[in-house]
Design a protein around this motif. Structure first.
Motif, PDB file in Angstrom:
ATOM      1  N   TYR A 127       0.806  -1.225   0.000  1.00 48.05           N
ATOM      2  CA  TYR A 127       0.000   0.000   0.000  1.00 48.05           C
ATOM      3  C   TYR A 127       0.841   1.278   0.000  1.00 48.05           C
ATOM      4  O   TYR A 127       0.278   2.379  -0.087  1.00 48.05           O
ATOM      5  N   ALA A 128       2.154   1.157   0.094  1.00 48.39           N
ATOM      6  CA  ALA A 128       3.077   2.301  -0.010  1.00 48.39           C
ATOM      7  C   ALA A 128       2.647   3.465   0.876  1.00 48.39           C
ATOM      8  O   ALA A 128       2.558   4.617   0.437  1.00 48.39           O
ATOM      9  N   MET A 129       2.393   3.189   2.134  1.00 49.01           N
ATOM     10  CA  MET A 129       1.922   4.217   3.071  1.00 49.01           C
ATOM     11  C   MET A 129       3.012   5.251   3.319  1.00 49.01           C
ATOM     12  O   MET A 129       4.170   4.916   3.524  1.00 49.01           O
ATOM     13  N   ARG A 130       2.638   6.507   3.316  1.00 52.55           N
ATOM     14  CA  ARG A 130       3.540   7.597   3.668  1.00 52.55           C
ATOM     15  C   ARG A 130       2.718   8.852   3.890  1.00 52.55           C
ATOM     16  O   ARG A 130       1.516   8.877   3.603  1.00 52.55           O
ATOM     17  N   ARG A 131       3.350   9.898   4.397  1.00 51.20           N
ATOM     18  CA  ARG A 131       2.626  11.115   4.748  1.00 51.20           C
ATOM     19  C   ARG A 131       1.858  11.690   3.556  1.00 51.20           C
ATOM     20  O   ARG A 131       0.663  11.961   3.642  1.00 51.20           O
ATOM     21  N   ASP A 168       3.302  -2.589  13.890  1.00 52.75           N
ATOM     22  CA  ASP A 168       4.577  -3.270  13.696  1.00 52.75           C
ATOM     23  C   ASP A 168       4.730  -3.898  12.312  1.00 52.75           C
ATOM     24  O   ASP A 168       5.770  -4.499  12.011  1.00 52.75           O
ATOM     25  N   ALA A 169       3.723  -3.753  11.470  1.00 53.82           N
ATOM     26  CA  ALA A 169       3.843  -4.272  10.105  1.00 53.82           C
ATOM     27  C   ALA A 169       4.899  -3.462   9.349  1.00 53.82           C
ATOM     28  O   ALA A 169       5.000  -2.246   9.523  1.00 53.82           O
ATOM     29  N   PRO A 170       5.701  -4.106   8.512  1.00 60.60           N
ATOM     30  CA  PRO A 170       6.853  -3.426   7.910  1.00 60.60           C
ATOM     31  C   PRO A 170       6.505  -2.249   7.011  1.00 60.60           C
ATOM     32  O   PRO A 170       7.307  -1.319   6.879  1.00 60.60           O
ATOM     33  N   GLY A 171       5.324  -2.254   6.397  1.00 62.99           N
ATOM     34  CA  GLY A 171       4.976  -1.164   5.491  1.00 62.99           C
ATOM     35  C   GLY A 171       4.255  -0.011   6.146  1.00 62.99           C
ATOM     36  O   GLY A 171       3.917   0.980   5.481  1.00 62.99           O
ATOM     37  N   VAL A 172       4.011  -0.090   7.443  1.00 62.43           N
ATOM     38  CA  VAL A 172       3.237   0.946   8.141  1.00 62.43           C
ATOM     39  C   VAL A 172       4.146   2.112   8.519  1.00 62.43           C
ATOM     40  O   VAL A 172       5.183   1.929   9.166  1.00 62.43           O
ATOM     41  N   ASP A 173       3.756   3.313   8.122  1.00 62.54           N
ATOM     42  CA  ASP A 173       4.510   4.539   8.380  1.00 62.54           C
ATOM     43  C   ASP A 173       3.699   5.395   9.348  1.00 62.54           C
ATOM     44  O   ASP A 173       2.612   5.877   9.010  1.00 62.54           O
ATOM     45  N   SER A 174       4.214   5.616  10.559  1.00 68.34           N
ATOM     46  CA  SER A 174       3.462   6.366  11.563  1.00 68.34           C
ATOM     47  C   SER A 174       3.200   7.805  11.138  1.00 68.34           C
ATOM     48  O   SER A 174       2.264   8.446  11.620  1.00 68.34           O
ATOM     49  N   ASP A 175       3.991   8.318  10.218  1.00 69.67           N
ATOM     50  CA  ASP A 175       3.804   9.691   9.753  1.00 69.67           C
ATOM     51  C   ASP A 175       2.612   9.815   8.808  1.00 69.67           C
ATOM     52  O   ASP A 175       2.233  10.920   8.418  1.00 69.67           O
ATOM     53  N   ARG A 195     -15.517  10.768   5.457  1.00 71.17           N
ATOM     54  CA  ARG A 195     -14.140  10.908   5.930  1.00 71.17           C
ATOM     55  C   ARG A 195     -13.807   9.752   6.879  1.00 71.17           C
ATOM     56  O   ARG A 195     -14.675   9.252   7.607  1.00 71.17           O
ATOM     57  N   VAL A 196     -12.555   9.360   6.827  1.00 69.38           N
ATOM     58  CA  VAL A 196     -12.064   8.217   7.602  1.00 69.38           C
ATOM     59  C   VAL A 196     -10.736   8.618   8.241  1.00 69.38           C
ATOM     60  O   VAL A 196      -9.883   9.218   7.584  1.00 69.38           O
ATOM     61  N   VAL A 197     -10.555   8.268   9.513  1.00 68.54           N
ATOM     62  CA  VAL A 197      -9.275   8.502  10.177  1.00 68.54           C
ATOM     63  C   VAL A 197      -8.431   7.247  10.004  1.00 68.54           C
ATOM     64  O   VAL A 197      -8.769   6.179  10.523  1.00 68.54           O
ATOM     65  N   THR A 198      -7.342   7.364   9.259  1.00 69.61           N
ATOM     66  CA  THR A 198      -6.423   6.248   9.069  1.00 69.61           C
ATOM     67  C   THR A 198      -5.301   6.378  10.095  1.00 69.61           C
ATOM     68  O   THR A 198      -4.560   7.367  10.103  1.00 69.61           O
ATOM     69  N   VAL A 199      -5.190   5.390  10.977  1.00 71.48           N
ATOM     70  CA  VAL A 199      -4.275   5.460  12.118  1.00 71.48           C
ATOM     71  C   VAL A 199      -3.120   4.493  11.902  1.00 71.48           C
ATOM     72  O   VAL A 199      -3.326   3.286  11.764  1.00 71.48           O
ATOM     73  N   PHE A 200      -1.896   5.029  11.882  1.00 71.08           N
ATOM     74  CA  PHE A 200      -0.693   4.226  11.684  1.00 71.08           C
ATOM     75  C   PHE A 200       0.321   4.479  12.797  1.00 71.08           C
ATOM     76  O   PHE A 200       1.530   4.330  12.604  1.00 71.08           O
ATOM     77  N   GLU A 201      -0.146   4.877  13.957  1.00 65.10           N
ATOM     78  CA  GLU A 201       0.723   5.302  15.042  1.00 65.10           C
ATOM     79  C   GLU A 201       1.540   4.159  15.642  1.00 65.10           C
ATOM     80  O   GLU A 201       1.110   3.003  15.661  1.00 65.10           O
ATOM     81  N   HIS A 202       2.716   4.525  16.153  1.00 64.43           N
ATOM     82  CA  HIS A 202       3.511   3.586  16.945  1.00 64.43           C
ATOM     83  C   HIS A 202       2.742   3.229  18.217  1.00 64.43           C
ATOM     84  O   HIS A 202       1.764   3.885  18.595  1.00 64.43           O
ATOM     85  N   HIS A 203       3.192   2.187  18.889  1.00 66.45           N
ATOM     86  CA  HIS A 203       2.666   1.827  20.195  1.00 66.45           C
ATOM     87  C   HIS A 203       3.801   1.943  21.208  1.00 66.45           C
ATOM     88  O   HIS A 203       4.796   1.219  21.099  1.00 66.45           O
ATOM     89  N   PRO A 204       3.714   2.884  22.187  1.00 66.82           N
ATOM     90  CA  PRO A 204       2.647   3.865  22.389  1.00 66.82           C
ATOM     91  C   PRO A 204       2.733   5.003  21.365  1.00 66.82           C
ATOM     92  O   PRO A 204       3.802   5.258  20.816  1.00 66.82           O
ATOM     93  N   PRO A 205       1.623   5.712  21.155  1.00 70.08           N
ATOM     94  CA  PRO A 205       1.566   6.719  20.100  1.00 70.08           C
ATOM     95  C   PRO A 205       2.025   8.087  20.581  1.00 70.08           C
ATOM     96  O   PRO A 205       2.326   8.289  21.759  1.00 70.08           O
ATOM     97  N   ASP A 206       2.049   9.040  19.641  1.00 70.11           N
ATOM     98  CA  ASP A 206       2.278  10.429  20.002  1.00 70.11           C
ATOM     99  C   ASP A 206       1.140  10.935  20.897  1.00 70.11           C
ATOM    100  O   ASP A 206      -0.002  10.480  20.793  1.00 70.11           O
TER     101      ASP A 206
END
Length: 419
Positions: A127-131, A168-175, A195-206
């Motif tokens: 899915y090439a996730m990025r900001r 923790d999935a390798p393609g997930v970008d928290s940004d 509208r949808v909130v797509t959440v890719f935050e680290h654990h624990p998050p910002d």
């Protein structure tokens, strides 16, 4: 931002908000020249316009209680190392608590976590996730996510949707965490989802990141300044003074202007100052609500505030205004760097991210709290007790005359004072 149409069937958005685009300036108003209506900027076509005269029916209105679903997505290329319960606890009850406190109890966000992982059909890296997410990749992610979630979730029950990816999935970008706006509502369970909130935050998050993103669901703009090259300071417009600028701020409560927009302030709590005659007002600390202690400059707690004037406004043009509010150590602002009267400019035609709000620095030669402020030059921006300040370029003066035993501030605001 928007994505291409995800399903072929066109839809009219009817479920997420039943509000018509009618005036939100309802109820009893302060009499005479202090009525708030003349200072209410008009809503424009700008994305997340700061106009307050109407509410857009494309957004759910944060009043009463709204229900939010959290859908947890895993991927074939990773085994989750966290549980949905742990990720839910990363964001709730902190997010709900922020909004309940900021709204003075007028709004409750109720989370409904699905409680188990749903497997996406493709690896996370696909899915090439990025900001700044490619529209096609983003559309594919949403299409797959709703395909797997629609079998498990009745979306007609919810006004807010969070898609939470395995951090923790390798393609997930928290940004890449953000709100995705859909030009054509996605249809699920007879519901149009805009509208949808797509959440890719680290654990624990910002800190408070989900509260910030949820603000966009309620039509609030980004107040930070994004440097053109991605380098430099992002917090030059509002510093610590609003969650929509930075969720890391020392005083992240939503500005009084935003609370006015969201309907959390009664008309009598907003004063429009007009003419050249000084207006002498008592401003309550923004975060103070019924039963919320406010600490004075000596650190002593005081109670009894919550129903008085929170916002004074001077109209400076067809699409601009100056706002004045008291910021003290209470509620979300309990770690505030400096207490006093915060002054800021508002532009109804400026889109999200283009400086719709800019804090005016009453102490431009100094900075404060450099060790923990997101932008120390604005950490001491408020006008302090005993000071008088003329807003540059606006010929408007504010004098902070006194602070009452209950913690409120006595101020005098004079438009048209000259240079």
């Amino acid at each position: 931002m928007s994505v291409p149409k995800l399903r072929s069937t066109a839809a009219v958005f009817t479920t997420m908000s039943a509000l018509a685009a009618t005036s939100i300036l309802t109820g009893p108003s302060a009499a005479g020249p202090f009525s708030p209506e003349p200072c209410a900027l008009h809503r424009t076509e700008a994305h997340h316009s700061e106009g307050v005269d109407t509410w857009s029916p494309a957004y759910p209105h944060p009043a009463g209680a709204l229900d939010a679903v959290l859908v947890f997505l895993s991927f074939p290329d990773a085994a989750p190392r966290t549980t949905p319960a742990e990720l839910t606890a990363d964001h709730f009850p902190a997010t709900s608590r922020f909004y309940e406190q900021s709204s003075y109890g007028r709004f409750t966000l109720r989370p409904h976590p699905l409680g188990r992982w749903l497997r996406m059909p493709r690896p996370s890296t696909a899915y090439a996730m990025r900001r700044d997410w490619n529209a096609e990749d983003r559309a594919a992610y949403l299409r797959d996510a709703f395909a797997v979630a629609d079998k498990e979730v009745d979306f007609s029950r919810y006004q807010v949707v969070y898609l939470v990816a395995d951090p923790d999935a390798p393609g997930v970008d928290s940004d890449a965490t953000k709100v995705v706006n859909l030009d054509t509502p996605l249809r699920a369970d007879g519901t149009g989802i805009r509208r949808v909130v797509t959440v890719f935050e680290h654990h624990p998050p910002d800190r408070l990141v989900l509260a910030h993103e949820t603000g966009h669901v309620f039509d609030l703009p980004d107040l930070y300044h994004r440097p053109a090259d991605g380098k430099g300071d992002w917090d030059t417009h509002v510093g610590d003074w609003d969650l929509m600028g930075s969720q890391f701020g020392l005083a992240p409560d939503l500005l009084a202007w935003h609370k006015w927009r969201l309907g959390w302030l009664d008309p009598r709590q907003v004063v429009c100052v007009r003419g050249a005659t000084p207006a002498r007002l008592t401003l309550e600390p923004l975060a103070a609500g019924p039963g919320v202690p406010v600490r004075d400059t000596a650190g002593a707690p005081a109670f009894g505030l919550g129903h008085g004037v929170k916002l004074a406004v001077v109209r400076t043009g067809p699409d601009s205004a100056l706002a004045f509010e008291a910021r003290g150590a209470a509620g979300a602002d309990r770690a505030v760097c400096r207490q006093g009267i915060l002054v800021y400019r508002v532009r109804g035609g400026a889109p999200s991210g283009d400086g719709p709000v800019r804090v005016v620095d009453a102490h431009p030669r100094t900075e404060a709290c450099w060790e923990n402020s997101v932008y120390p030059p604005l950490a001491d921006a408020p006008v302090f007790l005993g000071e008088s300040f003329t807003v540059p370029g606006e010929d408007v003066r504010v004098a902070v005359e006194d602070r009452t035993a209950s913690g409120a501030w006595t101020v005098s605001i004079t438009p048209g004072v000259g240079d």
